[in-house]
Design a protein around this motif. Sequence first.
Motif, PDB file in Angstrom:
ATOM      1  N   TYR A   2       0.847  -1.199   0.000  1.00 26.86           N
ATOM      2  CA  TYR A   2       0.000   0.000   0.000  1.00 26.86           C
ATOM      3  C   TYR A   2       0.879   1.244   0.000  1.00 26.86           C
ATOM      4  O   TYR A   2       1.881   1.313   0.734  1.00 26.86           O
ATOM      5  N   ALA A   3       0.518   2.239  -0.797  1.00 24.69           N
ATOM      6  CA  ALA A   3       1.231   3.517  -0.845  1.00 24.69           C
ATOM      7  C   ALA A   3       0.205   4.629  -0.949  1.00 24.69           C
ATOM      8  O   ALA A   3      -0.768   4.521  -1.712  1.00 24.69           O
ATOM      9  N   GLY A   4       0.417   5.681  -0.175  1.00 23.09           N
ATOM     10  CA  GLY A   4      -0.510   6.806  -0.193  1.00 23.09           C
ATOM     11  C   GLY A   4       0.145   8.046   0.354  1.00 23.09           C
ATOM     12  O   GLY A   4       1.283   8.008   0.851  1.00 23.09           O
ATOM     13  N   PRO A   5      -0.523   9.189   0.301  1.00 24.38           N
ATOM     14  CA  PRO A   5       0.038  10.438   0.812  1.00 24.38           C
ATOM     15  C   PRO A   5       0.280  10.356   2.316  1.00 24.38           C
ATOM     16  O   PRO A   5      -0.348   9.563   3.037  1.00 24.38           O
ATOM     17  N   GLY A   6       1.186  11.194   2.779  1.00 26.65           N
ATOM     18  CA  GLY A   6       1.461  11.236   4.218  1.00 26.65           C
ATOM     19  C   GLY A   6       0.360  11.910   5.005  1.00 26.65           C
ATOM     20  O   GLY A   6       0.225  11.678   6.215  1.00 26.65           O
ATOM     21  N   MET A   7      -0.447  12.735   4.340  1.00 23.88           N
ATOM     22  CA  MET A   7      -1.557  13.434   4.994  1.00 23.88           C
ATOM     23  C   MET A   7      -2.852  12.636   4.796  1.00 23.88           C
ATOM     24  O   MET A   7      -2.977  11.863   3.853  1.00 23.88           O
ATOM     25  N   PRO A   8      -3.821  12.825   5.698  1.00 27.41           N
ATOM     26  CA  PRO A   8      -5.110  12.134   5.536  1.00 27.41           C
ATOM     27  C   PRO A   8      -5.789  12.517   4.226  1.00 27.41           C
ATOM     28  O   PRO A   8      -5.747  13.675   3.796  1.00 27.41           O
TER      29      PRO A   8
ATOM     30  N   ARG B 241       1.185 -10.862  -6.604  1.00 27.82           N
ATOM     31  CA  ARG B 241       1.281  -9.723  -5.697  1.00 27.82           C
ATOM     32  C   ARG B 241       0.360  -8.607  -6.206  1.00 27.82           C
ATOM     33  O   ARG B 241       0.038  -8.530  -7.401  1.00 27.82           O
ATOM     34  N   ALA B 242      -0.055  -7.734  -5.268  1.00 31.49           N
ATOM     35  CA  ALA B 242      -0.936  -6.619  -5.611  1.00 31.49           C
ATOM     36  C   ALA B 242      -0.395  -5.348  -4.981  1.00 31.49           C
ATOM     37  O   ALA B 242       0.262  -5.378  -3.933  1.00 31.49           O
ATOM     38  N   TRP B 243      -0.643  -4.246  -5.637  1.00 33.67           N
ATOM     39  CA  TRP B 243      -0.212  -2.937  -5.149  1.00 33.67           C
ATOM     40  C   TRP B 243      -1.423  -1.998  -5.124  1.00 33.67           C
ATOM     41  O   TRP B 243      -2.208  -1.954  -6.076  1.00 33.67           O
ATOM     42  N   ILE B 244      -1.557  -1.264  -4.019  1.00 34.85           N
ATOM     43  CA  ILE B 244      -2.623  -0.261  -3.877  1.00 34.85           C
ATOM     44  C   ILE B 244      -1.971   1.109  -3.834  1.00 34.85           C
ATOM     45  O   ILE B 244      -1.088   1.356  -3.005  1.00 34.85           O
ATOM     46  N   LEU B 245      -2.414   2.005  -4.708  1.00 34.69           N
ATOM     47  CA  LEU B 245      -1.896   3.373  -4.742  1.00 34.69           C
ATOM     48  C   LEU B 245      -3.050   4.337  -4.532  1.00 34.69           C
ATOM     49  O   LEU B 245      -4.022   4.338  -5.295  1.00 34.69           O
ATOM     50  N   LEU B 246      -2.950   5.165  -3.476  1.00 33.94           N
ATOM     51  CA  LEU B 246      -3.973   6.164  -3.163  1.00 33.94           C
ATOM     52  C   LEU B 246      -3.455   7.537  -3.558  1.00 33.94           C
ATOM     53  O   LEU B 246      -2.362   7.937  -3.152  1.00 33.94           O
TER      54      LEU B 246
END
Length: 407
Positions: free
Chosen positions: A292-298, A329-334
């Motif tokens: 999982y990868a996403g921004p550092g802010m909510p 494998r799976a990757w989630i990008l927000l």
Amino acid sequence: MTPRSTRPRVVRMSVELPLWRALTGYRILTLGYALALFFLNYREYAHPAGAALYMGALTLWMLLTWNRVTSPERCTKRFLVADLTIALAGILLTSVVDSAERIDGGAATLPSIWAGGAVLGCAIKGGWRWAIVGSTLVAAANLAERGGMARDTVHNVLLVWVSSVAIGYIVEVARASERTLARALQIEAATRERERLARDIHDSVLQVLAMVQRRGAALGGEAAELGRMAGEQEIALRTLVAGGLRPPRGTPEQLAGDAELVRSVGTPPLAPEGPCDVGALLAPHAGAAVSYAGPGMPVLLEAAAAAELAAAVGAALDNVREHAGDGARAWILLEDEPDAVIVTVRDDGPGIAEGRLAAAEREGRMGVALSIRGRLRDLGGSAELLSVPGQGTEVELRVPRGSEARK
């Protein structure tokens, strides 16, 4: 999203309501015009007292009934008959109280153009057929008052006849359009409820039945028989889910009842209100096979929209686990965009063969159609799926800002 403690408010549509309001204004203004003509020509009438008596009665009638044409409920058939009778009486009485010279010279009748309001009331209430009856009676009274086919009288009669019939026809078309629109909205509401229920079934019951079937076949013995029965029930339930996606048939009342029944038995607990961090909902999916990868802010969305988005991501990951193989494998990008929240789910599995999704929908397997695309459509967003055989699958989920789940 419907509030917790209240039922959806039904807004009654009426394209004809402005016509009733306009008719109210027309009657008031034309009464003022008729009174002005009467006072200006008072001394020229052959029997001014009789003319004054009628104008007084007309004014009193208007004071008592001015609001009767503000809505179709108040404008009853009995009122329209009385209103038209007063207009006809005034036209015919003109030949008695006015002089022959003034009548031959084209002087206005006592009610003047106020009589057109009675005809328009018939047109709006009963359509073009009532308009023909009302305008024909007014035309006959005008011709009788003039005693012949004078050019100006014929012109006015034709104008009233054509305009009232046209308005009556327009009202009938508008009412038919309203009925069609109301039925379409009811069908859409019932279909959305069925799709939402089908999503819930796919995400829970069907997954459990499929797991029981697989585990039963692996264990053998009595468990194999249990797995076989679970497989039969899965097929039957998938067929039922697929059938529920077809446009429902029935009367608007039946469709509304179907939607209410689905709400009463199938509505999940409402999500808490207010903004919710999408990242907090997606992070638990991370593990040995999922990154999982996403921004550092909510990344904030309305709670209901965030929950639906997270459920769509979960459905996409379920498809990876079921179809991509054990080692995939799976990757989630927000991504947090100014006007939308975007979640991309990508895997390194074998991909999806061309035409497989359409075949799955025909078989009643609605994971992509309902659990993913259906959820995003209800949010006003979109779900794009890109798959190349041998190169994995990528699903991009886009939810616009300010969207809410339309339950």
